[in-house]
Motif scaffolding. Structure first.
Motif, PDB file in Angstrom:
ATOM      1  N   HIS A  79       0.842  -1.195   0.000  1.00 39.82           N
ATOM      2  CA  HIS A  79       0.000   0.000   0.000  1.00 39.82           C
ATOM      3  C   HIS A  79       0.869   1.233   0.000  1.00 39.82           C
ATOM      4  CE1 HIS A  79      -2.854  -2.995   1.248  1.00 39.82           C
ATOM      5  NE2 HIS A  79      -3.850  -2.142   1.124  1.00 39.82           N
ATOM      6  N   VAL A  80       0.359   2.280  -0.589  1.00 41.65           N
ATOM      7  CA  VAL A  80       1.077   3.551  -0.527  1.00 41.65           C
ATOM      8  C   VAL A  80       0.180   4.552   0.158  1.00 41.65           C
ATOM      9  CG1 VAL A  80       2.451   3.173  -2.582  1.00 41.65           C
ATOM     10  CG2 VAL A  80       0.219   4.209  -2.817  1.00 41.65           C
ATOM     11  N   ARG A 103     -12.751   8.569  -0.839  1.00 41.69           N
ATOM     12  CA  ARG A 103     -12.217   7.985  -2.085  1.00 41.69           C
ATOM     13  C   ARG A 103     -12.272   6.461  -2.114  1.00 41.69           C
ATOM     14  NH1 ARG A 103      -6.798   9.751  -4.272  1.00 41.69           N
ATOM     15  NH2 ARG A 103      -7.793   8.931  -6.115  1.00 41.69           N
ATOM     16  N   ARG A 126      -3.833   8.463   7.680  1.00 38.31           N
ATOM     17  CA  ARG A 126      -3.591   8.834   6.305  1.00 38.31           C
ATOM     18  C   ARG A 126      -4.324   7.849   5.419  1.00 38.31           C
ATOM     19  NH1 ARG A 126       2.714   9.553   5.713  1.00 38.31           N
ATOM     20  NH2 ARG A 126       2.178  10.535   3.762  1.00 38.31           N
ATOM     21  N   PRO A 127      -5.017   8.355   4.416  1.00 39.80           N
ATOM     22  CA  PRO A 127      -5.747   7.431   3.547  1.00 39.80           C
ATOM     23  C   PRO A 127      -4.787   6.566   2.758  1.00 39.80           C
ATOM     24  CG  PRO A 127      -5.817   9.642   2.664  1.00 39.80           C
ATOM     25  CD  PRO A 127      -5.142   9.743   3.983  1.00 39.80           C
ATOM     26  N   MET A 128      -5.065   5.257   2.761  1.00 40.90           N
ATOM     27  CA  MET A 128      -4.203   4.302   2.071  1.00 40.90           C
ATOM     28  C   MET A 128      -4.876   3.849   0.795  1.00 40.90           C
ATOM     29  SD  MET A 128      -1.780   3.976   4.395  1.00 40.90           S
ATOM     30  CE  MET A 128      -0.962   2.397   4.527  1.00 40.90           C
ATOM     31  N   VAL A 129      -4.124   3.762  -0.249  1.00 45.72           N
ATOM     32  CA  VAL A 129      -4.661   3.287  -1.519  1.00 45.72           C
ATOM     33  C   VAL A 129      -3.821   2.104  -1.955  1.00 45.72           C
ATOM     34  CG1 VAL A 129      -5.053   3.846  -3.931  1.00 45.72           C
ATOM     35  CG2 VAL A 129      -5.442   5.563  -2.179  1.00 45.72           C
ATOM     36  N   PRO A 130      -4.407   0.942  -2.220  1.00 42.68           N
ATOM     37  CA  PRO A 130      -3.605  -0.200  -2.655  1.00 42.68           C
ATOM     38  C   PRO A 130      -2.884   0.125  -3.944  1.00 42.68           C
ATOM     39  CG  PRO A 130      -5.842  -0.861  -2.139  1.00 42.68           C
ATOM     40  CD  PRO A 130      -5.817   0.640  -2.122  1.00 42.68           C
ATOM     41  N   LEU A 131      -1.666  -0.421  -4.085  1.00 41.11           N
ATOM     42  CA  LEU A 131      -0.872  -0.148  -5.273  1.00 41.11           C
ATOM     43  C   LEU A 131      -1.633  -0.480  -6.546  1.00 41.11           C
ATOM     44  CD1 LEU A 131       2.758  -1.315  -4.567  1.00 41.11           C
ATOM     45  CD2 LEU A 131       2.005   0.937  -5.317  1.00 41.11           C
ATOM     46  N   SER A 150      -3.775   2.261  -8.029  1.00 38.58           N
ATOM     47  CA  SER A 150      -3.192   3.540  -8.436  1.00 38.58           C
ATOM     48  C   SER A 150      -2.532   3.429  -9.793  1.00 38.58           C
ATOM     49  CB  SER A 150      -2.174   4.012  -7.403  1.00 38.58           C
ATOM     50  OG  SER A 150      -1.099   3.090  -7.333  1.00 38.58           O
ATOM     51  N   THR A 185      -6.718  15.807  -2.798  1.00 44.71           N
ATOM     52  CA  THR A 185      -5.942  15.207  -1.706  1.00 44.71           C
ATOM     53  C   THR A 185      -4.657  15.969  -1.435  1.00 44.71           C
ATOM     54  OG1 THR A 185      -4.850  13.686  -3.236  1.00 44.71           O
ATOM     55  CG2 THR A 185      -6.819  12.877  -2.127  1.00 44.71           C
TER      56      THR A 185
END
Lengths: 169, 203
Positions: free
Chosen positions: A166-167, B46, B96-101, B104, B141
């Motif tokens: 995750h980033v 999001r 902090r909002p996390m977004v899986p790779l 993205s 963001t």
């Protein structure tokens, strides 16, 4: 439409035309796609608020009850003579004897189970007396602590590996 | 022959009916505001699935707090405040909002079930709109949290300055200042991404 709205808004902002820019920004946001609530959204809200019971459960129980009643009604007409025939064919005294033997067997089984349970209980009491010694308690505490530490380390290791996918934004 | 349509019940009427035990009245309110509230929450977190969950929770909480609702206030702004606070609480808990790779990637495809814009849009237009939405989400963001909130409440939810002030618990003067600065910063961010006025290219 969205791209034109964006360009128009940026141009108005760059020329400090604030009121027109605000209108343009409204139009831009209005032209963007928005998520659609699920079809049972309001139903779920009312369930979460406790206003209604889960619809599917109530529906299912109603259908099952109706099906059971219909089946009973449908089969009652031809099941009655069949059941009467079965009952008259059965030797009542033999049936009572079998039932009594079954009850006696069950009671005997329960007694055996109780005896076995008592034996386990005696074993457990002996084990408890032995484990109450300071040496045994110390060994138990050390083992428990070691297992907890190892578990936490493993969990932290697994979590850190998962977070690498995750980033943060 | 003229067919007269009964006017739609007002929010106050529906709230009163709900307080007297009418589940249908509250269902009507939910269906009236589910889409705008969901769009605001979705723009903040999001994540479509999470947004729907938070929105449902907001509506459920609003129902449970209905007795404390001040009828002199606007029901919609009160509801938006509850939803906004739920989203903020969630973001703070997550920090902090996390977004899986894998989400993205360049296409930025979410699992949104999108609706068309008010006018009918061709598939190409729909794809462009979805892409632009993603661009604006990313730009939002990069703003300060209060800038992002005030923009979403004003331009996504359509709240007035006073309603925004009530929701964010700040003065109306602060709302105006924040909005002005937020718009400027958003424009700066989008321009920096190559989206200058009359630009034909999309990043």
């Amino acid at each position: 439409m969205s791209r034109e709205n964006l360009s128009r808004w940026l141009e108005l902002e760059s020329h400090e035309r604030d009121q027109e820019a605000e209108v343009a920004l409204f139009e831009l946001f209005g032209s963007l796609p928005t998520p659609v609530p699920s079809t049972d959204f309001s139903q779920r809200v009312l369930q979460r608020a406790g206003v209604i019971r889960p619809e599917d459960l109530r529906g299912w129980s109603r259908y099952v009850t109706m099906a059971a009643l219909l089946f009973t009604a449908a089969t009652a007409a031809w099941m009655t003579p069949l059941m009467l025939g079965v009952l008259t064919a059965v030797d009542l005294s033999a049936a009572i004897r079998v039932a009594a033997e079954a009850i006696a067997g069950t009671a005997h089984f329960l007694v055996e189970l109780w005896t076995l349970g008592s034996a386990f209980g005696s074993f457990g009491r002996a084990l408890w007396v032995a484990a109450a010694s300071p040496q045994a308690l110390t060994a138990l505490a050390l083992t428990t602590t070691f297992v907890l530490i190892v578990s936490r380390c493993l969990i932290a290791l697994i979590s850190s590996q998962r977070n690498q996918t995750h980033v943060s934004i | 022959m003229t067919v007269l349509k009964a006017p739609a019940p007002t929010d106050d009427q529906l709230v009163q009916a709900a307080l007297q035990g009418s589940a249908d009245a509250y269902r009507f309110l939910v269906e009236r505001y589910q889409r705008p509230v969901l769009s605001v929450v979705a723009r903040m977190v999001r994540d479509p699935g999470l947004a729907e969950d938070l929105t449902q929770e907001a509506f459920a909480r609003a129902f449970q707090s209905l007795r404390s609702f001040d009828p002199d206030r606007s029901f919609s702004s009160w509801l938006f405040k509850i939803a906004h606070n739920r989203a903020i609480d969630h973001l703070r808990r997550k920090r902090r909002p996390m977004v899986p790779l894998e989400a993205s990637d360049a296409s930025g495809q979410d699992s949104w079930e999108v609706i068309e814009a008010p006018e009918h849009q061709s598939p190409l237009r729909q794809a462009e709109s979805a892409e632009l939405s993603e661009v604006i989400d990313r730009a939002l963001t990069e703003l300060r949290p209060n800038y992002r909130q005030v923009l979403i409440l004003r331009f996504q939810a359509g709240l007035s300055y006073q309603e925004i002030a009530d929701t964010m618990e700040i003065s109306m003067a602060s709302v105006k200042v924040l909005l002005h600065r937020a718009r400027k910063q958003l424009a700066t961010v989008l321009t920096a991404e190559g989206l200058a006025p009359n630009s034909d290219s999309m990043p």
